[in-house]
Design an enzyme around this catalytic site. Sequence first.
Site, PDB file in Angstrom:
ATOM      1  N   PHE A 267     -25.195 -13.149 -28.076  1.00  0.00           N
ATOM      2  CA  PHE A 267     -23.850 -13.636 -28.407  1.00  0.00           C
ATOM      3  C   PHE A 267     -23.382 -14.740 -27.469  1.00  0.00           C
ATOM      4  O   PHE A 267     -22.577 -15.578 -27.836  1.00  0.00           O
ATOM      5  CB  PHE A 267     -22.852 -12.481 -28.371  1.00  0.00           C
ATOM      6  CG  PHE A 267     -23.348 -11.241 -29.076  1.00  0.00           C
ATOM      7  CD1 PHE A 267     -23.962 -11.350 -30.324  1.00  0.00           C
ATOM      8  CD2 PHE A 267     -23.240  -9.993 -28.507  1.00  0.00           C
ATOM      9  CE1 PHE A 267     -24.448 -10.224 -30.984  1.00  0.00           C
ATOM     10  CE2 PHE A 267     -23.719  -8.862 -29.153  1.00  0.00           C
ATOM     11  CZ  PHE A 267     -24.326  -8.975 -30.387  1.00  0.00           C
TER      12      PHE A 267
ATOM     13  N   ARG B 239     -32.016  -5.439 -20.189  1.00  0.00           N
ATOM     14  CA  ARG B 239     -31.358  -4.130 -20.189  1.00  0.00           C
ATOM     15  C   ARG B 239     -32.185  -3.056 -19.490  1.00  0.00           C
ATOM     16  O   ARG B 239     -31.661  -2.258 -18.721  1.00  0.00           O
ATOM     17  CB  ARG B 239     -31.128  -3.695 -21.630  1.00  0.00           C
ATOM     18  CG  ARG B 239     -30.565  -2.304 -21.751  1.00  0.00           C
ATOM     19  CD  ARG B 239     -30.474  -1.859 -23.211  1.00  0.00           C
ATOM     20  NE  ARG B 239     -29.600  -0.716 -23.324  1.00  0.00           N
ATOM     21  CZ  ARG B 239     -29.982   0.539 -23.063  1.00  0.00           C
ATOM     22  NH1 ARG B 239     -31.212   0.791 -22.685  1.00  0.00           N
ATOM     23  NH2 ARG B 239     -29.123   1.533 -23.184  1.00  0.00           N
TER      24      ARG B 239
ATOM     25  N   GLU C 234     -16.679 -14.410 -27.941  1.00  0.00           N
ATOM     26  CA  GLU C 234     -17.573 -15.134 -27.033  1.00  0.00           C
ATOM     27  C   GLU C 234     -17.303 -16.631 -27.009  1.00  0.00           C
ATOM     28  O   GLU C 234     -17.568 -17.300 -25.998  1.00  0.00           O
ATOM     29  CB  GLU C 234     -19.027 -14.872 -27.419  1.00  0.00           C
ATOM     30  CG  GLU C 234     -19.481 -13.428 -27.186  1.00  0.00           C
ATOM     31  CD  GLU C 234     -19.026 -12.463 -28.279  1.00  0.00           C
ATOM     32  OE1 GLU C 234     -18.548 -12.936 -29.341  1.00  0.00           O
ATOM     33  OE2 GLU C 234     -19.148 -11.242 -28.084  1.00  0.00           O
TER      34      GLU C 234
ATOM     35  N   ARG D 270     -30.220  -6.503 -14.943  1.00  0.00           N
ATOM     36  CA  ARG D 270     -28.750  -6.554 -15.056  1.00  0.00           C
ATOM     37  C   ARG D 270     -28.091  -5.854 -13.866  1.00  0.00           C
ATOM     38  O   ARG D 270     -26.979  -6.203 -13.475  1.00  0.00           O
ATOM     39  CB  ARG D 270     -28.272  -5.959 -16.381  1.00  0.00           C
ATOM     40  CG  ARG D 270     -28.652  -4.522 -16.582  1.00  0.00           C
ATOM     41  CD  ARG D 270     -28.048  -3.959 -17.859  1.00  0.00           C
ATOM     42  NE  ARG D 270     -28.660  -2.689 -18.213  1.00  0.00           N
ATOM     43  CZ  ARG D 270     -28.065  -1.729 -18.891  1.00  0.00           C
ATOM     44  NH1 ARG D 270     -26.829  -1.882 -19.308  1.00  0.00           N
ATOM     45  NH2 ARG D 270     -28.690  -0.607 -19.193  1.00  0.00           N
TER      46      ARG D 270
ATOM     47  N   ASP E  68     -31.696  -0.990 -30.587  1.00  0.00           N
ATOM     48  CA  ASP E  68     -30.623  -1.758 -31.236  1.00  0.00           C
ATOM     49  C   ASP E  68     -31.170  -2.719 -32.293  1.00  0.00           C
ATOM     50  O   ASP E  68     -30.461  -3.091 -33.221  1.00  0.00           O
ATOM     51  CB  ASP E  68     -29.827  -2.562 -30.203  1.00  0.00           C
ATOM     52  CG  ASP E  68     -28.675  -1.754 -29.622  1.00  0.00           C
ATOM     53  OD1 ASP E  68     -28.289  -0.740 -30.230  1.00  0.00           O
ATOM     54  OD2 ASP E  68     -28.170  -2.145 -28.555  1.00  0.00           O
TER      55      ASP E  68
ATOM     56  N   HIS F  13     -29.375  -8.208 -21.832  1.00  0.00           N
ATOM     57  CA  HIS F  13     -30.102  -7.612 -22.969  1.00  0.00           C
ATOM     58  C   HIS F  13     -30.971  -8.642 -23.678  1.00  0.00           C
ATOM     59  O   HIS F  13     -31.073  -8.669 -24.900  1.00  0.00           O
ATOM     60  CB  HIS F  13     -29.125  -6.968 -23.956  1.00  0.00           C
ATOM     61  CG  HIS F  13     -28.468  -5.716 -23.437  1.00  0.00           C
ATOM     62  ND1 HIS F  13     -28.008  -5.600 -22.148  1.00  0.00           N
ATOM     63  CD2 HIS F  13     -28.219  -4.524 -24.021  1.00  0.00           C
ATOM     64  CE1 HIS F  13     -27.492  -4.387 -21.986  1.00  0.00           C
ATOM     65  NE2 HIS F  13     -27.614  -3.717 -23.089  1.00  0.00           N
TER      66      HIS F  13
ATOM     67  N   SER G 215     -22.139  -2.274 -19.827  1.00  0.00           N
ATOM     68  CA  SER G 215     -23.535  -2.627 -20.083  1.00  0.00           C
ATOM     69  C   SER G 215     -23.901  -3.986 -19.492  1.00  0.00           C
ATOM     70  O   SER G 215     -25.080  -4.236 -19.236  1.00  0.00           O
ATOM     71  CB  SER G 215     -23.870  -2.564 -21.571  1.00  0.00           C
ATOM     72  OG  SER G 215     -23.000  -3.342 -22.318  1.00  0.00           O
TER      73      SER G 215
END
Lengths: 331, 287
Positions: free
Chosen positions: A98, A182, A73, A25, A132, A124, A52
């Site tokens: 998402f 991530r 989204e 990322r 998470d 991610h 993020s």
Amino acid sequence: MAPVTSFPLHPGVLDPRQREMAATRDGFGRGVVEAGERDARVVVLCADLAESTRSAWFRDRFPDRYIEVGVAEQNLAAVASGMAAEGLIPFITSYAAFSPGRNWEQIRTTIALNDQPVKVCGMHAGVSVGPDGATHQALEDIAIMRVIPNMTVVAPADAEEARKATAAAAAHPTPVYLRFAREKTPIVTLPETPFTIGKAYVVWEADGEHPVVLASTGTMLFIALEAAKALEASGVAVRVLHIPTVKPLDTATILDATRGARGVVSLEEHQVAGGLGSALAELFVQHQLLPMRFVGVQDRFGQSGKPDELFQEYHLTPRDVIEAVQALLAE
Amino acid sequence: MPYLTDGQRLRLERIAAEVRILLIEMLVAAGSGHTAGPLGMADIFTAFYFHILRHNPKDPLWEDRDRLILSNGHIVPVRYAAMALAGYFSREEALTLRQFGSRMQGHPERTVLPAVETTSGPLGEGLSQAAGMALAARIQGKRHRIYCITSDGEHDAGNTWEAVMFAGKYRLSNLTAIMDRNNIQINGMTEDVMPLEPLREKYEAFNWHVLEIDGHNMEEIVAAVEHAKAIYEKPTMIIAHTIPGRGVPEIEFDYRWHGKPPSREEAERFLRQLRTLADVVEAPQHE
Ligand SMILES: Cc1ncc(C[n+]2csc(CCOP(=O)(O)OP(=O)(O)O)c2C)c(N)n1
Ligand SMILES: [Mg+2]
């Protein structure tokens, strides 16, 4: 042990003391700023995840070309389609779970079918998201993007390639899905290492004949190289094939690199169903029948844990690759 | 007439302080997770688990239990903390938050811990499920109530408003939603990221009954939920005005605490502040 000269590898691949780590990322964050510098039509849309997704890096450089849509989204995708229709080059950013997870149909209709060159950037991805848990660990994104006509799908191997892929996507005429992670992973490539959307690369050449081919996408390239080193040390000839563009497949390179092989093991931090391994199997059954094994997530959801714990649990380690190769050779 | 005796109120306030303390211990043990939203919702979760809900921690799937749906799943640590103190599982288990193999998943998962009722984390989906449950309960002639906790940030999502419209259409009076109106989301203040106001008028226009409360006032929380039971023709939205980070003055109102846990040193400071606060709350005179 024979890395290939046409695909220079970072010295840290062979020598842990020289290893450098960065998240793909971060490569996106740098690449999209570069793209923005080169082309004023580049805009970035954010859905309440500026830091993020690293879209904040673009926001700080080009505040007027940064658009915040909030936690929405579906709107993100369709608004970007509208902006592309007016001549801009939108990059839409969120977590892969998402986008493209939630907004798949908006992407299918308003971006792909409608042929608007929006760049869908899914962060991610994979179990490496860690604590998470399952809801945030996208393991199906390659599959759901790969099945959409007119969509290009790219999963870069490291932060450096992620930077190149992002900049290249801006200039690419089709809609593109870019997959990022991530966590920090080893840097495998160098600034001078080639990258072109649509190309596959042999990055490790076997000493012996009839090698086993390890075909990987995304950050699993490093795992493939670790496995290749260990396998060669135990006398198994291996070739490593790096396939950052899962769609369209570079069929010429892939068929060349696998002709006469003992078999192919695919590697991806993704469901085995519908990902790179599936795409390769679709290719091989039409052109050259090869035994295959699939290293990837075997029809399970992720869960909370540290990335290395999850790599063990989901059988994504070099050890698992070696076992897959041994299973192939035992056939 | 107040809905709570002084003794009941003091007991709830004391438990809420303990929920906050356990929450901070959980977050620091996990090393990741969300701080601001959970601290802000500690009073409401305490009121639910220790006063409002008809439930049985020893029989979490008792058929006639009230359903509590958490739509904004990222604040689940405060729910786990309240559930642990209510007797669903041990404090020790709560402290395994986000670890490999734990039932305390980073975002709640029903298949792992059925008492959470549903899996959430991806925003904007909870109110739809709660509406579905409320309609199903009515069709089946069931008397339990459906409660849905939702955040302000997830009102950016179209899915939330689809659910609002649906619940209005079916006049789901057995559905009560509580919005954590803390004015923050990840990128900043809600009204900067995506203006939501006027929320009351929006809900009213969608045929909901709307109440607004101080989300840290036990009497107001309980009174609003009781009041909603008497609204026969509409679902009720309780807009709970809360302070993100509530209880730890140095982080209150600060959106940057949305998604990070305290470090060990910070946690020690936070816990001192929370314990001081807990001591201010008198011990209950009578239970
Ligand atoms: C569909 C979806 N998009 C994005 C996210 C990432 N996300 C997690 S929390 C959050 C902010 C939401 O605002 P709010 O719930 O009000 O947060 P809080 O008040 O707890 O800080 C976002 C964007 C998500 N969980 N789900
Ligand atoms: Mg909020």
